[in-house]
Each structure stands twice: as C-alpha cells, then as structure tokens.
Design an enzyme around this catalytic site. Structure first.
Site, PDB file in Angstrom:
ATOM      1  N   ASP A 136       0.882  -1.157   0.000  1.00 44.64           N
ATOM      2  CA  ASP A 136       0.000   0.000   0.000  1.00 44.64           C
ATOM      3  C   ASP A 136       0.928   1.218   0.000  1.00 44.64           C
ATOM      4  OD1 ASP A 136      -2.297   1.635   0.334  1.00 44.64           O
ATOM      5  OD2 ASP A 136      -1.790   1.821   2.454  1.00 44.64           O
ATOM      6  N   ASP A 148      -0.100   5.269   0.307  1.00 43.77           N
ATOM      7  CA  ASP A 148      -0.425   6.323   1.277  1.00 43.77           C
ATOM      8  C   ASP A 148      -0.441   5.738   2.685  1.00 43.77           C
ATOM      9  OD1 ASP A 148      -0.853   8.810  -0.129  1.00 43.77           O
ATOM     10  OD2 ASP A 148      -2.664   7.927  -0.987  1.00 43.77           O
TER      11      ASP A 148
END
EC number: 3.1.3.41
Lengths: 307, 307
Positions: free
Chosen positions: A28, A30
């Site tokens: 992932d 952010d």
C-alpha cells in the site's frame, strides 16, 4: 482469535527471517511509503534493499484519483524507481473488470464517472466510453433548470448503463444528482473503492467511500460493486499479471480493514502492518478487530536494519 | 401487522368522517402540497376548506435549506396564506434543540454548518454562533495548502464544538473535509435531518442524508443526532407550541419512513398518506413496511369533495 502479531522493529534476526519467507511484496502507498507529499524516512532504502534481494515489488493503491502512469511519476518524484506494470490502482482494477468481465454492449455501454483524471485514464486504456469525470461543464452549482432537465431525463445520456464512483475532489450536488438519476433508471452501481478515509498531510480526510455514500443512502442502502482493497478482484488481477505463489507473497499496509484484510482474505503467506498510517496497535488488540497482521513495524524504514 | 389503510378518494362520506376526527392537521410540504415549483391541483382549496372548518394547520418540513420566514414566503407565493408560526422546519427544530437543550458554552460554543441560508437564519434567530454555511470563501476547490492547514488545525476555529449538517446544494470536498476534521477533534455531530432523498421536479434528488453520509462513513458509522421527521424532538416542539390534543391531530405526508412514521410514533390520532410523492401503495403492502398510514388519497386535492 488470531495469534499476536510479531513486532519486528529493532530485531534484525526476526526481520531477516521474515523477509526470507517472501518473494513478492505488495505495498500500500499512502500511509506506508508516504503521507500526502511527505516521504517517510527510509522508504527508498527499504525498497532498494528488497529489490537487491531479488524481491518483486508491487504498489497496490486504492487511490482512484491517479492512473498507473500518474503513480509511476509520483513514485519517481519521491525517488522510488518504478514501472507502470508494478502499479495496481483501484481505477485500473475497475477498468479491467468493466472491460473484461462486464463487457458493456450498446445501446447502454457508457460509464458515468464521479472521479478524477486517474479514473478516466484507466477507462481510456481499456477503451471504455465514459462521460462525467473531470468534465468542466459539471463543475458548477445546480440550477432550477438542471433539476427539471435531470428529472425529465433531458440532461441524461441514454447510453449510460454504469455509474462508477471514485474519490472526487470536485464532487458537487449536480454530479451526485446526475449519478443518482442514472442509478434510478437502472444503471449498474460500481465504485473504484469505498475507503472511508484518505490519509493526507498527517491526518485523515474524506475517502472515496464518502463519494458513493450519498448515492448508497439515496438508493436505500444499495451498495456498489467495489474494486479496491480488500476486494479480491484486485488480488486476482495482480496474480493474473505476476503469476506469483500466494504463499510466498506479503501484503504491507497501514489499514487493518483494507490492506491487512486484503492480504489475509487473499491467503497470502504474510501480512505486515506499519504504524505510520491509519491503524494502531489498539485496533487489532480490540475486540473483533477488522484483521490481525502477522507482523508489524513502527515504520517501513525499520526494515533497513536487515541490511 | 397494522390494518389496511382506508382509501378516501371519491368517498365523500368517508372523507367527512375522517376530517371530523381532527382539530389539527400537520402537513408535510414537498410531495404533498407541491413538487418543487409545481403546485398540485386542489392544494389551495383543500387548505381553505380545512381552515373554514376551524382546523389548525401546521406546515412541517424537513427541508433545511429554507427558514420559517422563507417557507411562509414560498407558501404565499403558491397562493397559500400562512404565518411564520404555522411553519416548523428541521433547521428551526435543530436551532431550538441547540439553544434550549444543549445550551452551548464558551470556549467551544460555535456551530460549523453544512447547509444553506435557512439553517443560518434559524441559528441566528436563536442567537447561536456559527461559521461555514453559505460562506463564499468555502465555495471553491480544495488546495494542497488546505489539506495542510486543515490537518494542522490552522484552518480550524477552536471555538467550534458542533457540526450541523443539512441539505447543502453547494456541498464540496473542502467543506466536508473541514466538517470531518471538527468531528475528529470531538465536535458533536448534529443533522437537521437525514432524509435519503429530496422530491423535486417530479423526481427524486439527493436528500440531506446525503450530506451527512460521507461524514458518517468517515467517522466509522457514527450517526448524527437528527431533528427532522420522524425524530420526535420535532413533534415535542410542535406540541409545545400549539398545545394540541395528539389524539385530535393528523399527520399528512407522502413518505412512510418520515411523515407517517412521525405521526404514528408521535401517537397522533391519525395519519394520511398522499400518493403524489415518494411512497406508493406497494410500499405499505410490502413485507415489513416502514409504517402504515390510517388512510390515503391519490392527491391532497381529493379531500375537496368533502365541501
């Protein structure tokens, strides 16, 4: 109850043992690599370390506002070398599903988009017709004439058979009203993702789920088909592309309810939670946690001590 | 299972018998008296008939965009004589609750408003401090600087202790982000009403519930305290003002889940559903209907045959 996650920060032997278990790391972005425009210390070096050990790196993002090409640029601007193929976004995942599974046919083959340029770019890459999105004629207040034209259908394109909602920083009442009217007339309800929040500037903002939420409410609770993590259509697409062994793959993320759940439901060999984003240790120690990671570190950069 | 509602249209004797049972008629407006700017045939005459028989008429609206004074003007522009005191709106109901029940105290006594001028006018009428609302400086796109200033708190007023969400035709990502940040910092979450849809131009649009929905989602499901129908705080306020006998009052509306439920849960003597708005006969004939009215007519004007 799942067993307690292993805390790896500062434990070189445990980190090396953990890294050795995997050939593929899904990241992932952010809240893991950066928050908004702030790159976390050690991100670049950690990714270099993984690549130097021959690991496949994949960037998996629910951020629907950016296309894969935008993301590659963002990664490179942060000093992280990447190829477009290493990026999987929820907009791409949605576009793939529409073009390859739904296969829209005339006379109702168009998509009405609530979202930014990233959604449009991925729909274009799959040759899907769309309207809405960043259309400047829709970035304005609703007028009494709009109410009439939307209600009568005059303002609508009869070829629209799908509404696709992603994060839209330019969301307004006019666009929501048009989207709602298409749904009322039978358009299929899709969402790039339904994240409740968006990490940015060290805090949380309204996520893509906040764009579909008014439509879900107006439709009496009807939920869209969503493509972001933790939806497994995204994992299937990633696997289809990289043909990796799931037991030798690890999902790295900051959110239990999207990233870690995504890895667990995808039956990956491991999950690693970083504490630089949304979820905290209390969250998996609470009763009925959304998911419990296999291991965790304070920050991704903590993995550098493995070198 | 409640007994079947009585169909009154065309049945003069039944209509007269029904009207004789009540001294007070509470009217929903949109979908009952009119739809948007279209006045239904017979509305004016029906209201005149009721007044000529000495009935108290009250206009009860969940439309938070208009103040009571705006509503009186709207009623009069439609040819319906009315006084401000005959109007009860969800914004007024919210303002009363804030000023008389919550009684906000410094240092956190301000309300951040998502909504139109009607909410502002009612807050002003109760001397409640507010920001947001129709502030033109918030009617714009969010910028990277906004993300930082909202996250850091620099863009926030530390005196805000309440977020009040009503229908906002000028909703945007900037205002939603500010509201969300106040909620994250502990502001109390209030809504004028949470109607899923808004009847207009003979169709349905996004209701006030669509404005609070992104915040509810971002707050992990936390629901606001809501003041519109069917919330009984509104009924209590109406009763407090008119001191009527609930058994001699009838709620007239087009929505089972707001109007009819409001009347039933308020233990009024009767409820009358009109079929010119949202709900249809199928809705109460379905399994587990939201509410079942005591009687129904095709249109409000059907009551005229009583004359």
């Amino acid at each position: 109850m799942a067993s307690s996650p292993k805390y790896l920060t500062g434990d070189k032997a445990a980190i090396n043992e953990f890294l050795d278990k995997f050939d593929v790391f899904l990241f992932d972005c952010d809240g893991v690599l950066w928050s908004g425009d702030h790159l976390f210390e050690g991100t670049v070096e950690t990714l270099e370390l993984l690549r130097s050990r021959g690991k496949q790196v994949v960037f998996v993002t629910n951020n629907s506002t950016k296309s894969r090409a935008d993301y590659k640029k963002k990664l490179e601007s942060m000093g992280i070398p990447a190829t477009v193929d290493e990026v999987f976004g929820s907009s791409y995942s949605a576009a793939i599903y529409i073009s390859r599974i739904i296969k829209p046919q005339p006379p109702r083959n168009k998509v009405f988009v609530l979202g930014e340029a990233g959604v449009e770019a991925e729909l274009e890459s799959e040759n899907i017709s769309y309207i809405g999105g960043t259309d400047p004629s829709l970035r304005r207040d609703i007028t009494p004439e709009d109410f009439k034209a939307i209600a009568s259908g005059e303002a609508l394109d009869p070829a629209v058979g799908y509404v696709l909602a992603g994060l839209d920083f330019h969301v307004n009442y006019l666009k929501l009203s048009i989207a709602f009217q298409y749904l009322r007339r039978g358009a299929k309800f899709l969402a790039t993702n339904v994240d409740s929040t968006l990490p940015n500037a060290g805090s949380l903002f309204i996520g893509a789920g906040g764009i579909s939420a008014p439509l879900i409410r107006a439709m009496g609770g009807e939920e869209p088909i969503a493509f972001g993590k933790p939806n497994q259509s995204m994992m299937d697409a990633i696997e289809g592309k990289f043909r990796f062994d799931r037991s030798r793959a690890c999902m790295v993320g900051d959110r239990l309810d999207t990233d870690i759940k995504f890895g667990i439901e995808g039956r990956l060999g491991g999950t690693l939670c970083v504490l630089t984003g949304v979820s905290k240790r209390e969250d998996w120690e609470a009763e009925n946690p959304a998911a419990v990671p296999a291991a965790y570190v304070d920050t991704l950069g903590d993995l550098r001590v493995a070198a």
